[in-house]
Design a protein around this motif. Structure first.
Motif, PDB file in Angstrom:
ATOM      1  N   TYR A 188     -52.680  24.033-125.053  1.00  0.00           N
ATOM      2  CA  TYR A 188     -53.654  23.989-123.808  1.00  0.00           C
ATOM      3  C   TYR A 188     -54.333  22.699-123.758  1.00  0.00           C
ATOM      4  CZ  TYR A 188     -56.644  24.784-119.913  1.00  0.00           C
ATOM      5  OH  TYR A 188     -57.451  24.827-118.883  1.00  0.00           O
ATOM      6  N   THR A 189     -54.489  21.971-125.264  1.00  0.00           N
ATOM      7  CA  THR A 189     -55.344  20.925-125.094  1.00  0.00           C
ATOM      8  C   THR A 189     -54.539  19.662-124.851  1.00  0.00           C
ATOM      9  OG1 THR A 189     -54.990  20.629-127.554  1.00  0.00           O
ATOM     10  CG2 THR A 189     -56.968  22.032-126.861  1.00  0.00           C
ATOM     11  N   ILE A 190     -53.152  19.900-125.096  1.00  0.00           N
ATOM     12  CA  ILE A 190     -52.252  18.619-124.925  1.00  0.00           C
ATOM     13  C   ILE A 190     -52.011  18.393-123.381  1.00  0.00           C
ATOM     14  CG2 ILE A 190     -49.926  17.983-125.149  1.00  0.00           C
ATOM     15  CD1 ILE A 190     -49.903  19.923-127.714  1.00  0.00           C
ATOM     16  N   PRO A 191     -52.203  16.960-123.061  1.00  0.00           N
ATOM     17  CA  PRO A 191     -51.647  16.652-121.674  1.00  0.00           C
ATOM     18  C   PRO A 191     -50.382  17.192-121.118  1.00  0.00           C
ATOM     19  CG  PRO A 191     -52.747  14.980-122.911  1.00  0.00           C
ATOM     20  CD  PRO A 191     -52.473  15.900-123.778  1.00  0.00           C
ATOM     21  N   ALA A 192     -50.195  17.718-120.027  1.00  0.00           N
ATOM     22  CA  ALA A 192     -49.090  18.434-119.695  1.00  0.00           C
ATOM     23  C   ALA A 192     -47.904  17.682-119.489  1.00  0.00           C
ATOM     24  CB  ALA A 192     -49.285  19.117-117.977  1.00  0.00           C
ATOM     25  N   ILE A 193     -48.056  16.194-119.402  1.00  0.00           N
ATOM     26  CA  ILE A 193     -46.968  15.439-119.229  1.00  0.00           C
ATOM     27  C   ILE A 193     -46.318  15.041-120.505  1.00  0.00           C
ATOM     28  CG2 ILE A 193     -48.578  13.176-119.399  1.00  0.00           C
ATOM     29  CD1 ILE A 193     -45.284  13.454-117.295  1.00  0.00           C
ATOM     30  N   ALA A 194     -47.488  15.193-121.713  1.00  0.00           N
ATOM     31  CA  ALA A 194     -46.902  15.034-122.938  1.00  0.00           C
ATOM     32  C   ALA A 194     -46.258  16.093-123.322  1.00  0.00           C
ATOM     33  CB  ALA A 194     -48.152  14.577-123.804  1.00  0.00           C
ATOM     34  N   ILE A 195     -46.639  17.330-122.980  1.00  0.00           N
ATOM     35  CA  ILE A 195     -45.787  18.694-123.308  1.00  0.00           C
ATOM     36  C   ILE A 195     -44.427  18.591-122.663  1.00  0.00           C
ATOM     37  CG2 ILE A 195     -45.607  21.119-122.914  1.00  0.00           C
ATOM     38  CD1 ILE A 195     -48.366  21.359-122.938  1.00  0.00           C
ATOM     39  N   GLY A 196     -44.254  17.921-121.558  1.00  0.00           N
ATOM     40  CA  GLY A 196     -43.100  17.922-120.790  1.00  0.00           C
ATOM     41  C   GLY A 196     -42.123  17.001-121.704  1.00  0.00           C
ATOM     42  N   ILE A 197     -42.864  15.940-121.992  1.00  0.00           N
ATOM     43  CA  ILE A 197     -41.809  14.889-122.780  1.00  0.00           C
ATOM     44  C   ILE A 197     -41.191  15.392-123.953  1.00  0.00           C
ATOM     45  CG2 ILE A 197     -41.849  12.641-123.626  1.00  0.00           C
ATOM     46  CD1 ILE A 197     -43.536  11.511-121.322  1.00  0.00           C
ATOM     47  N   MET A 198     -42.299  16.014-124.627  1.00  0.00           N
ATOM     48  CA  MET A 198     -41.808  16.603-125.819  1.00  0.00           C
ATOM     49  C   MET A 198     -40.864  17.541-125.816  1.00  0.00           C
ATOM     50  SD  MET A 198     -44.909  17.985-128.660  1.00  0.00           S
ATOM     51  CE  MET A 198     -44.771  19.588-128.324  1.00  0.00           C
ATOM     52  N   TRP A 199     -40.910  18.455-125.059  1.00  0.00           N
ATOM     53  CA  TRP A 199     -39.946  19.602-124.752  1.00  0.00           C
ATOM     54  C   TRP A 199     -38.644  18.966-124.327  1.00  0.00           C
ATOM     55  CZ3 TRP A 199     -39.262  23.986-126.842  1.00  0.00           C
ATOM     56  CH2 TRP A 199     -40.647  24.725-127.518  1.00  0.00           C
ATOM     57  N   GLY A 200     -38.652  18.079-123.564  1.00  0.00           N
ATOM     58  CA  GLY A 200     -37.586  17.368-122.992  1.00  0.00           C
ATOM     59  C   GLY A 200     -36.651  16.626-124.077  1.00  0.00           C
ATOM     60  N   GLN A 201     -37.504  16.286-125.328  1.00  0.00           N
ATOM     61  CA  GLN A 201     -36.713  15.761-126.626  1.00  0.00           C
ATOM     62  C   GLN A 201     -36.202  16.876-127.520  1.00  0.00           C
ATOM     63  OE1 GLN A 201     -36.209  12.805-126.949  1.00  0.00           O
ATOM     64  NE2 GLN A 201     -36.984  12.271-125.019  1.00  0.00           N
ATOM     65  N   ILE A 202     -37.085  18.016-127.208  1.00  0.00           N
ATOM     66  CA  ILE A 202     -36.514  19.056-128.134  1.00  0.00           C
ATOM     67  C   ILE A 202     -35.628  19.672-127.613  1.00  0.00           C
ATOM     68  CG2 ILE A 202     -37.185  21.771-128.812  1.00  0.00           C
ATOM     69  CD1 ILE A 202     -40.124  20.548-128.913  1.00  0.00           C
ATOM     70  N   TYR A 203     -35.298  19.776-126.182  1.00  0.00           N
ATOM     71  CA  TYR A 203     -34.063  20.233-125.606  1.00  0.00           C
ATOM     72  C   TYR A 203     -32.914  19.443-125.525  1.00  0.00           C
ATOM     73  CZ  TYR A 203     -36.448  24.127-123.463  1.00  0.00           C
ATOM     74  OH  TYR A 203     -37.286  25.520-123.311  1.00  0.00           O
ATOM     75  N   ASP A 204     -32.836  18.182-126.129  1.00  0.00           N
ATOM     76  CA  ASP A 204     -32.159  17.066-125.887  1.00  0.00           C
ATOM     77  C   ASP A 204     -31.058  17.751-126.626  1.00  0.00           C
ATOM     78  OD1 ASP A 204     -31.761  13.979-125.574  1.00  0.00           O
ATOM     79  OD2 ASP A 204     -30.520  14.400-127.367  1.00  0.00           O
ATOM     80  N   PRO A 205     -29.664  17.376-125.909  1.00  0.00           N
ATOM     81  CA  PRO A 205     -28.377  17.950-126.226  1.00  0.00           C
ATOM     82  C   PRO A 205     -28.145  17.519-127.725  1.00  0.00           C
ATOM     83  CG  PRO A 205     -28.027  16.990-124.333  1.00  0.00           C
ATOM     84  CD  PRO A 205     -29.579  16.828-124.720  1.00  0.00           C
ATOM     85  N   SER A 206     -28.164  16.207-128.225  1.00  0.00           N
ATOM     86  CA  SER A 206     -27.559  15.754-129.359  1.00  0.00           C
ATOM     87  C   SER A 206     -28.671  15.644-130.232  1.00  0.00           C
ATOM     88  CB  SER A 206     -26.828  14.546-129.139  1.00  0.00           C
ATOM     89  OG  SER A 206     -27.644  13.503-128.383  1.00  0.00           O
TER      90      SER A 206
END
Lengths: 341, 297
Positions: A153-171
């Motif tokens: 909850y303390t992490i800025p939403a945009i940082a959460i989005g970018i971070m998970w975007g990388q976690i979901y990265d296919p390769s």
């Protein structure tokens, strides 16, 4: 909890009203002082200043949006023709916007339910999940779980989005890395956000991840407000853990749950940051497109401010309908009467 | 209040000389619960740790294996993110904007809540409900007209403009929260201050405001998190202005789709996350307490 307080307050108020005799009003009248500089400047600054900012930057734009939504204004030209409800007609025949609305409705149904159930379970475990003998208490070391859960909850939403975007990265992403190392080779280069079957679910998971901790803390606060004797009484009467949760905890923190449902629903109707960060283009086959994204694109890229304002109004109306429904359902299922301690 | 005191007394009465034995059922439930909570904690912590670790890797290392530790712990990614991507200046802008908005909204919000809670005058209820309306309406509806309001008064794409808008949108929550706080303070104190000759201003700043400190602290924490996280407002009305952190981070990630420097992106995310996490860990006790205050009032 809130209603409990309100009730005690009401009793107090009633009592004092009964004590103060009818002669009270004239006393106040005699006490009233003439307007002094102190008093006038006080009201101007204390009420006028915040209100001015609030009206100019919040209320005035809200009102204007309704006006703009009835015009064909493109924003940068002075032409602004009144076209009535034409924008709304356009929206409701626009397949992409309807798809976006459908996605919002899906979010508004799923997100609050998942988040609230999970955070309720966690909150119950850390407050009353401990031993069934002796004092009512949570699991051991539960404060650790509570602190950790709140991290997202303390992490800025945009940082959460970018971070998970990388976690979901296919390769190179963490998720596929874990899955393949567990032997599931079919996920070697699976694009979670690029497949329309999983894009929405993966996105929802990220939002839930970000909010469980907050609602958990909210519910923990609510549960701690319930007198321990109630839990003890239920225990003596032979109620198990599940029964206690359903018959004591949930009814008594009902107000908190309703608040949580509304907050989370409003968030689901917006969801702009997460969608923009995870799939800025609306996802495969528009499977994660939401109304707010469409609004932003229409306004600031296409410059159709009239149409975008109409989308804003649709969003606002959806929010009001949603809040109204939650209140109604809560009232119909007896939320008003059964909270009495 | 009474129930709380009663429950504390009850707890002390329940003093039990022997430690209660744990039943086998408890053990099973406890084990299952601990497992669930541990898995959940891992789901929270692992992504953060992974981001932190990846921020020290080169792009090719990241793609070679998501788990491997970086071959050497280099800080070039941080240097790159801080200077070339501009995260440093975005960070500073965020601190300035959020800091000043926070101070202004706390002062104005406390004033407004105080007047609404302690004085009855024509329209006070209406103003209170107007504030509530600001909480329920989606912020999106206001964005398009707000853009033109800012343009007309010449504050579009400026940090002071952004600050004022932050104040406006944080105001309803602040007033709403502090309203109940000021309402609960006893009236005798105001009367005593008046008898001692304090004017309205002095009563507020020297008597009432210090008494509302716990409430102020919790609102300040929530406002800080909310404003620090704000994304839509800067993107809409500050698109061409000096960027704030969330905005700059998004722009950086947007470029990243093509030019592949993932290490620097992870470093930028880490720079955004770590300060708030540290602040949270330091203040978490107050914060958890403040949530309970906020909800039980």
């Amino acid at each position: 909890m809130t209603s409990v307080k309100a009730k005690t307050l009401r009793i107090d108020g009633g009592a004092s009203a009964a004590v103060v005799p009818d002669t009270a009003p004239p006393v106040y009248k005699r006490r009233r002082k003439p307007l002094t500089f102190d008093k006038v400047s006080f009201f101007v600054v204390f009420l006028g200043l915040p209100l001015a900012i609030y009206l100019l930057f919040v209320i005035w734009p809200f009102i204007q949006a309704f006006g703009y939504s009835l015009t064909d204004w493109s924003g940068f030209s002075p032409d602004q023709n009144f076209i009535g409800l034409e924008n709304y007609r356009k929206l409701f025949t626009d397949d992409i916007f309807m798809k976006a609305m459908g996605n919002n409705i899906l979010l508004v149904i799923c997100l609050p339910i998942i988040t609230i159930i999970l955070s309720l379970v966690l909150a119950t475990l850390v407050t009353v999940g401990g031993s069934s003998k002796g004092q009512i208490k949570g699991l051991r070391n539960s404060s650790f779980y509570r602190v950790v859960s709140f991290f997202p909850y303390t992490i800025p939403a945009i940082a959460i989005g970018i971070m998970w975007g990388q976690i979901y990265d296919p390769s190179g992403g963490l998720l596929n890395g874990i899955l393949t190392s567990l032997g599931m080779d079919q996920f070697k280069s699976y694009a979670w956000l690029g497949d329309k079957n999983t894009a929405m679910i993966a996105t929802m998971f990220v939002i839930v991840w970000g909010f469980i901790g907050f609602y958990m803390v909210l519910f923990v606060a609510g549960i701690k407000g319930i007198p321990a004797e109630l839990f003890e009484a239920a225990r003596i009467d032979g109620a198990g853990r599940f029964r206690t949760a359903v018959s004591i905890t949930i009814p008594l923190i009902r107000d908190n749950i309703q608040t949580a449902y509304i907050y989370m629903g409003i968030l689901a109707l917006d969801a702009f940051v997460y969608m923009a960060a995870l799939n800025s283009g609306g996802g495969p086959d528009n499977s994660t497109l939401v109304m707010s994204q469409q609004l932003f694109f229409t306004a600031f890229t296409k410059g159709q401010f009239g149409l975008a304002s109409a989308m804003g109004v649709v969003l606002a109306v959806a929010t009001l309908i949603f809040s109204g429904l939650v209140f109604l359902v809560n009232r119909l299922t007896g939320g008003d009467k059964d909270v009495s301690l | 209040m009474t129930t709380k005191i009663a429950s504390q007394e009850m707890k002390s009465l329940h003093f039990n000389p022997r430690k209660p034995a744990t039943t086998p059922g408890d053990k099973v439930v406890g084990a299952v619960s601990h497992t669930a909570l541990t898995i959940w904690s891992l789901i929270v912590i692992l992504p953060l740790l992974w981001t932190f670790m990846s921020s020290f890797k080169t792009s090719s290392e990241i793609f070679a294996s998501p788990f491997a530790l970086p071959s050497q712990w280099r800080f070039d990614n941080y240097v790159k993110a801080w200077t070339e991507a501009g995260i440093g200046s975005y960070f500073l802008n965020s601190v300035i904007v959020v800091g000043s908005a926070l101070v202004i909204v706390m002062v104005l919000g406390a004033m407004c809540a105080y007047v609404l809670a302690r004085y009855v005058f024509f329209g006070s209820k209406a103003i209170y409900y107007l504030m509530l309306a600001g909480l329920t309406f989606p912020i999106f509806l206001a964005m398009v007209p707000l853009f033109f309001v800012m343009k007309r008064i010449g504050l579009l794409n400026t940090l002071p403009g952004l600050t004022l808008v932050y104040v406006g949108f944080a105001l309803p929550f602040t007033v709403f929260f502090l309203f109940s706080f000021f309402k609960s303070l006893p009236h005798e104190i105001t009367e005593a201050a008046a008898l001692d000759g304090a004017g309205e201003w002095r009563t507020f700043f020297q008597v009432m405001l210090p008494m509302a400190k716990p409430g102020l602290a919790s609102v300040a924490i929530f406002n800080f998190l909310g404003l620090w996280n704000q994304f839509l407002i800067p993107v809409a009305i500050n698109a061409a202005g000096p960027r704030v952190l969330s905005q700059g981070l998004a722009a950086f990630a947007g470029q990243m789709g093509y030019a592949v420097d993932f290490g620097a992106l992870f470093a930028a995310v880490t720079v955004t996350v770590v300060p708030v996490l540290i602040v949270y860990v330091i203040f978490q006790r107050q914060l958890q307490g403040s949530v309970s205050q906020g909800t039980s009032k």
